[in-house]
Design an enzyme around this catalytic site. Structure first.
Site, PDB file in Angstrom:
ATOM      1  N   GLU A  47       0.832  -1.214   0.000  1.00 17.90           N
ATOM      2  CA  GLU A  47       0.000   0.000   0.000  1.00 17.90           C
ATOM      3  C   GLU A  47       0.867   1.266   0.000  1.00 17.90           C
ATOM      4  O   GLU A  47       0.760   2.093   0.907  1.00 17.90           O
ATOM      5  CB  GLU A  47      -0.881   0.031   1.246  1.00 17.90           C
ATOM      6  CG  GLU A  47      -1.802  -1.152   1.399  1.00 17.90           C
ATOM      7  CD  GLU A  47      -2.536  -1.163   2.730  1.00 17.90           C
ATOM      8  OE1 GLU A  47      -3.608  -1.774   2.807  1.00 17.90           O
ATOM      9  OE2 GLU A  47      -2.029  -0.570   3.710  1.00 17.90           O
ATOM     10  N   PRO A  48       1.744   1.424  -0.980  1.00 12.81           N
ATOM     11  CA  PRO A  48       2.611   2.601  -0.959  1.00 12.81           C
ATOM     12  C   PRO A  48       1.834   3.879  -1.278  1.00 12.81           C
ATOM     13  O   PRO A  48       0.980   3.888  -2.163  1.00 12.81           O
ATOM     14  CB  PRO A  48       3.627   2.305  -2.062  1.00 12.81           C
ATOM     15  CG  PRO A  48       2.930   1.370  -2.980  1.00 12.81           C
ATOM     16  CD  PRO A  48       1.956   0.578  -2.162  1.00 12.81           C
ATOM     17  N   GLY A  49       2.129   4.922  -0.560  1.00 12.44           N
ATOM     18  CA  GLY A  49       1.564   6.242  -0.865  1.00 12.44           C
ATOM     19  C   GLY A  49       2.706   7.140  -1.286  1.00 12.44           C
ATOM     20  O   GLY A  49       3.019   7.291  -2.464  1.00 12.44           O
ATOM     21  N   CYS A  81      -2.724  33.420  10.334  1.00 14.37           N
ATOM     22  CA  CYS A  81      -2.554  33.999  11.667  1.00 14.37           C
ATOM     23  C   CYS A  81      -2.323  32.919  12.707  1.00 14.37           C
ATOM     24  O   CYS A  81      -3.205  32.620  13.522  1.00 14.37           O
ATOM     25  CB  CYS A  81      -3.765  34.866  12.014  1.00 14.37           C
ATOM     26  SG  CYS A  81      -3.886  36.238  10.890  1.00 14.37           S
TER      27      CYS A  81
HETATM   28  N1  LLP Z   1      -1.506   1.961   4.436  1.00 21.21           N
HETATM   29  C1  LLP Z   1      -2.073   2.389   5.582  1.00 21.21           C
HETATM   30  C2  LLP Z   1      -2.950   1.480   6.308  1.00 21.21           C
HETATM   31  C3  LLP Z   1      -1.814   3.686   6.041  1.00 21.21           C
HETATM   32  O1  LLP Z   1      -2.366   4.095   7.188  1.00 21.21           O
HETATM   33  C4  LLP Z   1      -0.960   4.535   5.297  1.00 21.21           C
HETATM   34  C5  LLP Z   1      -0.690   5.914   5.765  1.00 21.21           C
HETATM   35  C6  LLP Z   1      -0.398   4.050   4.107  1.00 21.21           C
HETATM   36  C7  LLP Z   1      -0.688   2.750   3.699  1.00 21.21           C
HETATM   37  C8  LLP Z   1       0.499   4.869   3.207  1.00 21.21           C
HETATM   38  O2  LLP Z   1       1.650   5.304   3.837  1.00 21.21           O
HETATM   39  P1  LLP Z   1       2.813   5.994   2.947  1.00 21.21           P
HETATM   40  O3  LLP Z   1       3.331   4.948   2.009  1.00 21.21           O
HETATM   41  O4  LLP Z   1       2.212   7.122   2.226  1.00 21.21           O
HETATM   42  O5  LLP Z   1       3.833   6.458   3.938  1.00 21.21           O
HETATM   43  N2  LLP Z   1       0.040  12.775   6.953  1.00 21.21           N
HETATM   44  C9  LLP Z   1       1.278  12.089   7.260  1.00 21.21           C
HETATM   45  C10 LLP Z   1       1.232  10.626   6.878  1.00 21.21           C
HETATM   46  C11 LLP Z   1       0.081   9.861   7.466  1.00 21.21           C
HETATM   47  C12 LLP Z   1       0.079   8.452   6.964  1.00 21.21           C
HETATM   48  C13 LLP Z   1      -1.180   7.747   7.301  1.00 21.21           C
HETATM   49  N3  LLP Z   1      -1.245   6.414   6.810  1.00 21.21           N
HETATM   50  C14 LLP Z   1       2.439  12.816   6.571  1.00 21.21           C
HETATM   51  O6  LLP Z   1       2.217  13.863   5.989  1.00 21.21           O
HETATM   52  O7  LLP Z   1       3.582  12.351   6.637  1.00 21.21           O
END
Ligand code: LLP
Length: 435
Positions: A279-281, A361
């Site tokens: 599940e890469p973001g 602000c």
């Molecule tokens: N899978 C699950 C179950 C997750 O909770 C997340 C992220 C991902 C995959 C993807 O993670 P990634 O590959 O993008 O790191 N707002 C924060 C990050 C919150 C992440 C929440 N869950 C930031 O700006 O760093």
């Protein structure tokens, strides 16, 4: 690698000089994405895990514009979602719903029902109570649904920001490891809810493969225990959290992550037909986007140089919220400050140390503190890099700022993929009526 590079003294996104967009009248701040960086990153992550023939479910929470999702869906990506809203957007895209995984600790009845009826690939179950509710709802609907049990593996990477850790004991995510085996045994024969495997996501970003290995070892142990009890699982979802490069424009060492993970999981794929989900973001989306903002004022406060931009925490909250680092540089620097490569800290003479702040602000409204930059002047355009993940998706209307436009570049083509909000949008739902 991303496709934001300085050429002929100015920052380009693919074939387009970035300053040409505001000069054409596009109001700042705006988000600018490189379609080919997005495509390359998806292909790269698939290729390093290729031996596992993984199902890559892009984490929609990191970047949710339907046109960007379409680019990934066209390459075969699935989607990782966490709400009915994300399911709705994914349904507007070309993504295959059977490649959708639905996580989240607090799914409502409506969201669960929507997921079952839409035939998403898998619902990730985050509590015993949620499993019971999914069973009830699937029973009422008389519809089958595949689920994965999200384990809480008690794995902690202390380099992950405290606000984005998810795999440690006591976290709100998933089910205590010690309870999972019994839960699966007790629920293995439900007529509608099929427990197909396990899920884990230990935080974002994760600094080393060792943490994945620790979590996967726990998953594999469970698989083996259950096998001895004649309960067969066939899906392992190892989550997201692979890093992006915030300090420079090279990629993180993808291979160093994939090698040991692949070694552990390959036998399950080859010998037992397991499906592996990732599940890469951010590892896909972060380096696909920049935010372009304009210098409104440069002023002195005590002995500090303050540069005030027209974009701040309402467009990009990561520095305020996590103290996150984003590389910042003028779109068209003076010739002696043009960058061959983005590498922090920048080794150049004649830089000035600025606090880079937004117009909101709040004292927490900054994009960078004590950042050496070329001398800045009113009207200069500034690029804030690596904001394709958790940038626009976390933008707000605080101080009643309108949320910015999103632009996508594909070689020499420029597409508006989200209009800038208008001030009318700000009051559109403020409708008074008696209940
Ligand atoms: N899978 C699950 C179950 C997750 O909770 C997340 C992220 C991902 C995959 C993807 O993670 P990634 O590959 O993008 O790191 N707002 C924060 C990050 C919150 C992440 C929440 N869950 C930031 O700006 O760093």
């Amino acid at each position: 690698m991303d496709l934001f590079q300085y050429k002929n003294g100015v920052l380009y996104c693919e074939d387009i000089p970035v300053n040409s967009l505001p000069e054409k009248g596009l109001p700042t701040p705006f988000y600018l994405y490189s379609a080919n960086t997005l495509r390359q990153h998806y292909k790269k992550i698939y290729s390093i895990f290729e031996k596992l023939q993984p199902m890559i479910c892009f984490s929609v929470k990191s970047s949710n514009n339907v046109h960007l999702l379409n680019e990934l869906a066209a390459l075969g990506a699935g989607m990782d979602i966490v709400s009915g809203g994300e399911l709705f957007v994914v349904k507007q895209s070309n993504a295959d719903l059977s490649k959708v995984v639905f996580a989240g600790v607090g799914k409502s009845d409506e969201e669960i029902t929507d997921a079952i009826v839409s035939e998403v690939g898998f619902i990730n179950i985050e509590s015993e109570q949620e499993l019971a509710r999914v069973q009830e709802l699937a029973g009422e609907l008389k519809r089958e649904v595949n689920v994965l049990i999200r384990i809480l593996p008690d794995v902690l990477d202390e380099k992950t920001n405290e606000k984005t850790r998810t795999g440690h004991k006591g976290a709100k995510f998933g089910i205590d490891y010690a309870h999972v085996e019994a839960l699966i045994e007790e629920n293995a024969d439900h007529p509608y809810v099929k427990i197909r495997g396990l899920h884990s996501h230990i935080g974002s970003p994760i600094s080393s493969y060792t943490f994945y290995v620790a979590a996967i070892q726990k998953m594999v142990e469970l698989v083996e225990h259950l096998k001895r009890k004649n309960i067969r699982l066939d899906v392992l979802n190892i989550g997201g959290g692979f890093p992006a490069n915030y300090m420079d424009n090279d990629n993180f060492s993808w291979e160093s992550f994939a090698g040991p993970i692949t070694e552990l999981l390959e036998p399950y794929v080859k010998n037992e037909g397991f499906k592996i989900i990732l599940e890469p973001g951010r590892s896909i989306s972060a380096n696909t986007g920049i935010m372009v903002t304009k210098v409104l004022y440069v002023k002195q406060s005590g002995d500090k140089h303050i540069v005030i931009l027209d974009g701040g925490m309402t467009e990009l909250i990561r520095p305020a919220m996590y103290n996150a680092f984003h590389f910042i540089w003028p779109v068209k620097p003076q010739p002696e400050h043009v960058l061959a490569n983005r590498n922090y800290p920048v080794q150049q003479e004649g830089l000035i140390t600025y606090d880079v702040v937004g117009p909101i602000c709040e004292s927490s409204d900054y994009l960078a503190k004590e950042r050496p930059l070329p001398a800045l002047r009113q009207g200069d355009y500034i690029a804030v890099f690596t904001v394709g993940a958790y940038g626009m998706v976390m933008a707000s209307n605080y101080n009643l700022h309108v949320r910015p436009a999103e632009i996508m570049i594909d070689k020499d083509k420029i597409y508006i993929i989200r209009e800038r909000e208008t001030q009318e949008d700000l009051v559109r739902t403020m409708i008074k009526h008696e209940l």
